[in-house]
Design a protein around this motif. Sequence first.
Motif, PDB file in Angstrom:
ATOM      1  N   ILE A 138      66.967  18.861   7.226  1.00 34.65           N
ATOM      2  CA  ILE A 138      65.885  20.235   7.197  1.00 34.65           C
ATOM      3  C   ILE A 138      66.201  20.851   8.186  1.00 34.65           C
ATOM      4  CG2 ILE A 138      64.510  19.967   9.866  1.00 34.65           C
ATOM      5  CD1 ILE A 138      64.086  16.999   9.317  1.00 34.65           C
ATOM      6  N   ALA A 139      65.551  22.476   7.189  1.00 38.43           N
ATOM      7  CA  ALA A 139      66.334  23.603   7.569  1.00 38.43           C
ATOM      8  C   ALA A 139      65.220  24.214   8.235  1.00 38.43           C
ATOM      9  CB  ALA A 139      67.055  24.346   6.223  1.00 38.43           C
ATOM     10  N   ASN A 140      65.450  24.281   9.745  1.00 34.94           N
ATOM     11  CA  ASN A 140      64.374  24.010  10.326  1.00 34.94           C
ATOM     12  C   ASN A 140      63.695  25.909  10.799  1.00 34.94           C
ATOM     13  OD1 ASN A 140      61.972  24.054  11.793  1.00 34.94           O
ATOM     14  ND2 ASN A 140      62.966  23.449  13.934  1.00 34.94           N
ATOM     15  N   ASN A 141      62.828  26.274  10.525  1.00 34.23           N
ATOM     16  CA  ASN A 141      62.425  27.659  10.846  1.00 34.23           C
ATOM     17  C   ASN A 141      61.291  28.027  11.936  1.00 34.23           C
ATOM     18  OD1 ASN A 141      60.393  30.374   9.399  1.00 34.23           O
ATOM     19  ND2 ASN A 141      62.166  30.418  10.435  1.00 34.23           N
ATOM     20  N   PRO A 142      61.752  28.112  13.303  1.00 30.90           N
ATOM     21  CA  PRO A 142      60.926  26.837  14.746  1.00 30.90           C
ATOM     22  C   PRO A 142      59.364  28.538  14.518  1.00 30.90           C
ATOM     23  CG  PRO A 142      62.668  26.976  15.582  1.00 30.90           C
ATOM     24  CD  PRO A 142      63.007  27.504  13.517  1.00 30.90           C
ATOM     25  N   LEU A 143      58.286  27.592  14.592  1.00 33.23           N
ATOM     26  CA  LEU A 143      57.793  29.093  15.089  1.00 33.23           C
ATOM     27  C   LEU A 143      57.769  29.334  16.061  1.00 33.23           C
ATOM     28  CD1 LEU A 143      54.740  27.414  14.110  1.00 33.23           C
ATOM     29  CD2 LEU A 143      56.101  29.137  12.528  1.00 33.23           C
ATOM     30  N   ILE A 144      57.489  31.077  16.700  1.00 31.65           N
ATOM     31  CA  ILE A 144      57.511  31.664  17.623  1.00 31.65           C
ATOM     32  C   ILE A 144      56.470  31.460  18.554  1.00 31.65           C
ATOM     33  CG2 ILE A 144      57.989  34.367  18.457  1.00 31.65           C
ATOM     34  CD1 ILE A 144      59.173  34.920  16.484  1.00 31.65           C
ATOM     35  N   TYR A 145      57.026  30.880  19.840  1.00 30.51           N
ATOM     36  CA  TYR A 145      55.517  30.799  20.481  1.00 30.51           C
ATOM     37  C   TYR A 145      55.854  31.693  21.859  1.00 30.51           C
ATOM     38  CZ  TYR A 145      52.669  28.210  24.105  1.00 30.51           C
ATOM     39  OH  TYR A 145      51.382  27.268  24.898  1.00 30.51           O
ATOM     40  N   ASP A 146      54.599  32.563  21.834  1.00 27.46           N
ATOM     41  CA  ASP A 146      54.397  33.421  22.913  1.00 27.46           C
ATOM     42  C   ASP A 146      52.889  33.976  23.172  1.00 27.46           C
ATOM     43  OD1 ASP A 146      55.843  35.456  24.237  1.00 27.46           O
ATOM     44  OD2 ASP A 146      55.325  37.367  23.282  1.00 27.46           O
ATOM     45  N   LYS A 147      53.929  33.851  24.810  1.00 24.66           N
ATOM     46  CA  LYS A 147      51.674  34.614  25.472  1.00 24.66           C
ATOM     47  C   LYS A 147      50.756  33.627  24.589  1.00 24.66           C
ATOM     48  CE  LYS A 147      53.308  38.523  26.888  1.00 24.66           C
ATOM     49  NZ  LYS A 147      52.716  39.985  26.396  1.00 24.66           N
ATOM     50  N   GLY A 148      50.968  32.005  24.162  1.00 22.97           N
ATOM     51  CA  GLY A 148      49.759  31.557  24.199  1.00 22.97           C
ATOM     52  C   GLY A 148      49.163  31.249  22.240  1.00 22.97           C
ATOM     53  N   GLU A 149      49.935  32.524  21.332  1.00 22.73           N
ATOM     54  CA  GLU A 149      50.175  32.440  19.945  1.00 22.73           C
ATOM     55  C   GLU A 149      51.587  31.738  19.500  1.00 22.73           C
ATOM     56  OE1 GLU A 149      48.849  36.258  19.597  1.00 22.73           O
ATOM     57  OE2 GLU A 149      47.089  35.804  20.499  1.00 22.73           O
ATOM     58  N   TYR A 150      51.427  31.002  18.070  1.00 22.75           N
ATOM     59  CA  TYR A 150      52.405  31.367  17.047  1.00 22.75           C
ATOM     60  C   TYR A 150      52.426  32.363  16.065  1.00 22.75           C
ATOM     61  CZ  TYR A 150      52.779  26.395  19.469  1.00 22.75           C
ATOM     62  OH  TYR A 150      53.629  25.757  20.444  1.00 22.75           O
ATOM     63  N   THR A 151      53.878  31.932  15.815  1.00 20.87           N
ATOM     64  CA  THR A 151      54.313  33.254  14.687  1.00 20.87           C
ATOM     65  C   THR A 151      54.758  33.034  14.130  1.00 20.87           C
ATOM     66  OG1 THR A 151      55.150  35.290  15.953  1.00 20.87           O
ATOM     67  CG2 THR A 151      52.994  35.219  15.475  1.00 20.87           C
ATOM     68  N   ILE A 152      55.188  33.467  12.813  1.00 19.48           N
ATOM     69  CA  ILE A 152      56.932  33.008  11.845  1.00 19.48           C
ATOM     70  C   ILE A 152      57.773  33.788  11.919  1.00 19.48           C
ATOM     71  CG2 ILE A 152      57.054  32.571   9.734  1.00 19.48           C
ATOM     72  CD1 ILE A 152      55.217  32.499   8.215  1.00 19.48           C
ATOM     73  N   ASN A 153      58.809  33.397  12.068  1.00 17.04           N
ATOM     74  CA  ASN A 153      60.496  33.398  12.493  1.00 17.04           C
ATOM     75  C   ASN A 153      60.823  34.635  11.289  1.00 17.04           C
ATOM     76  OD1 ASN A 153      62.882  34.854  12.746  1.00 17.04           O
ATOM     77  ND2 ASN A 153      62.988  33.301  14.426  1.00 17.04           N
ATOM     78  N   PHE A 154      60.591  35.163  10.772  1.00 18.44           N
ATOM     79  CA  PHE A 154      61.421  35.825   8.851  1.00 18.44           C
ATOM     80  C   PHE A 154      62.278  36.101   9.259  1.00 18.44           C
ATOM     81  CE2 PHE A 154      56.047  36.758   9.002  1.00 18.44           C
ATOM     82  CZ  PHE A 154      56.222  35.857   7.689  1.00 18.44           C
ATOM     83  N   ALA A 155      62.978  37.010   9.796  1.00 17.63           N
ATOM     84  CA  ALA A 155      64.204  36.870   9.865  1.00 17.63           C
ATOM     85  C   ALA A 155      65.076  35.798   9.934  1.00 17.63           C
ATOM     86  CB  ALA A 155      64.543  37.386  11.104  1.00 17.63           C
ATOM     87  N   GLU A 156      64.609  34.832  10.942  1.00 20.97           N
ATOM     88  CA  GLU A 156      65.688  33.139  10.354  1.00 20.97           C
ATOM     89  C   GLU A 156      64.839  32.403   9.670  1.00 20.97           C
ATOM     90  OE1 GLU A 156      67.319  29.728  11.688  1.00 20.97           O
ATOM     91  OE2 GLU A 156      67.666  31.915  12.067  1.00 20.97           O
ATOM     92  N   LEU A 157      63.077  32.640   8.723  1.00 25.37           N
ATOM     93  CA  LEU A 157      63.054  32.568   7.703  1.00 25.37           C
ATOM     94  C   LEU A 157      64.307  32.572   6.444  1.00 25.37           C
ATOM     95  CD1 LEU A 157      61.092  30.626   5.864  1.00 25.37           C
ATOM     96  CD2 LEU A 157      60.260  32.305   5.597  1.00 25.37           C
ATOM     97  N   GLU A 158      64.346  34.002   6.407  1.00 30.79           N
ATOM     98  CA  GLU A 158      65.546  34.857   5.513  1.00 30.79           C
ATOM     99  C   GLU A 158      66.778  34.272   5.926  1.00 30.79           C
ATOM    100  OE1 GLU A 158      65.366  38.609   2.751  1.00 30.79           O
ATOM    101  OE2 GLU A 158      64.298  39.211   4.955  1.00 30.79           O
ATOM    102  N   ARG A 159      67.052  33.916   6.636  1.00 30.32           N
ATOM    103  CA  ARG A 159      68.682  33.435   6.471  1.00 30.32           C
ATOM    104  C   ARG A 159      68.584  32.189   5.960  1.00 30.32           C
ATOM    105  NH1 ARG A 159      71.595  30.092   9.610  1.00 30.32           N
ATOM    106  NH2 ARG A 159      70.018  29.565  10.471  1.00 30.32           N
ATOM    107  N   ILE A 160      68.037  31.595   6.162  1.00 28.26           N
ATOM    108  CA  ILE A 160      68.171  30.115   5.962  1.00 28.26           C
ATOM    109  C   ILE A 160      67.681  29.834   4.495  1.00 28.26           C
ATOM    110  CG2 ILE A 160      68.046  28.593   8.472  1.00 28.26           C
ATOM    111  CD1 ILE A 160      64.260  28.190   7.238  1.00 28.26           C
TER     112      ILE A 160
END
Length: 394
Positions: A138-160
């Motif tokens: 598994i290459a995990n690209n955890p979603l960013i959870y901030d103030k009740g909202e979820y977004t994609i961590n694109f910098a980490e996605l690019e790295r993995i």
Amino acid sequence: MTIYNFDEIIDRKRTDSIKWSKKHLKEKFNEENSIPMWIADMDFKAAQPIIDALISRAEHGIYGYGHKSEEFLESAVNWQKKRNGWDIEKEWILFTPGIIPALNFIVKTFCNKGDKVIIQSPVYYPFLNIITSNECHIANNPLIYDKGEYTINFAELERIAKDSRTKLMFLCSPHNPVGRVWTEAELKQLGEICIKNNVLIVSDEIHSDLIFHPNHHTPFGKISEEFRMNSIVCTSPSKTFNLAGLQVSNIIIPNERIRNELNHKLTTIDIDPGSFASVAQIAAYNEGEEWLEQLLTYLAENLDFIDRFVKERMPKVKLIKPEATYLAWLDFSNLGLSDLELQQLMQKKAKVALDDGFIFGAGGELFQRINFACPRSLLQQALESIEKSLNGIA
């Protein structure tokens, strides 16, 4: 016009339903009389055209081998055009008896032992099992959870994605359990990263018909020719029309080379849709839209009911209001409990069978997933049981 009654309580306890089985509830949740709000099937009758088609097929009396008929394929093609404005070809469609089997065969086809598959946790937990059971990582690209909202961590996605051992990405679109409907801009950025790094996108779009206004689903393969040729889009009428027990899914692969490779693997088990699966899909896609629109209205009202209830009566619990799906993601992290304590509270005190957040991987800790595709009276009963269990805590 047929008016459907989604408030009707239907006894499922003696229908071999895994969701309602007392034996299963006892084994999984330690309480056979739990209110089952976990696995993703609905407590609603199917659309009448589907019921009529199945009765007619059953009355025929012969249940031999089925196949992917022209009508079966055309129903899927026409549905994508009508609901999503996506023009697909019949030849692009492979049949599998569900998306989980499809994902297993995709990993077996396109990965070798030790290869990596990207997921975005917290995510539909069979993704994790499929990858590891096929001896991949598994290459995990955890979603960013901030103030009740979820977004994609694109910098980490690019790295993995840059790792040469990373071969696939399982994209959950819309996302289960957090309920995000990814925007076209988000999908473009994600897709460009994967293309640049030779990562094949496998987009699980099983919940894509269950979108709440004003959100809009974008099929990954519709975005551009380049994306279409680097994707496998997994679809099914099963979540939309409550047909999971009939085991039918349509795997859309425009790229002929990729399609042929997967089809070669699938032919080793020689699968075609059974007669009941075929007639159910045809009736659903050709005649089920009226039922679906009424369902979406009812689900939106159920979701508003949860939102009001949580805010007014469980203020320390936070609802992550989904943009799609009939699965709500509840954040219990403000209660000061451990995962085990929260699990025991739900199972032993509330006696409501929910899916523990931690089974969805990193980022799911101290959440619970609740299935709100049920009559509102049952939903109210479950929420009141949870509220009562929190007395003295929240």
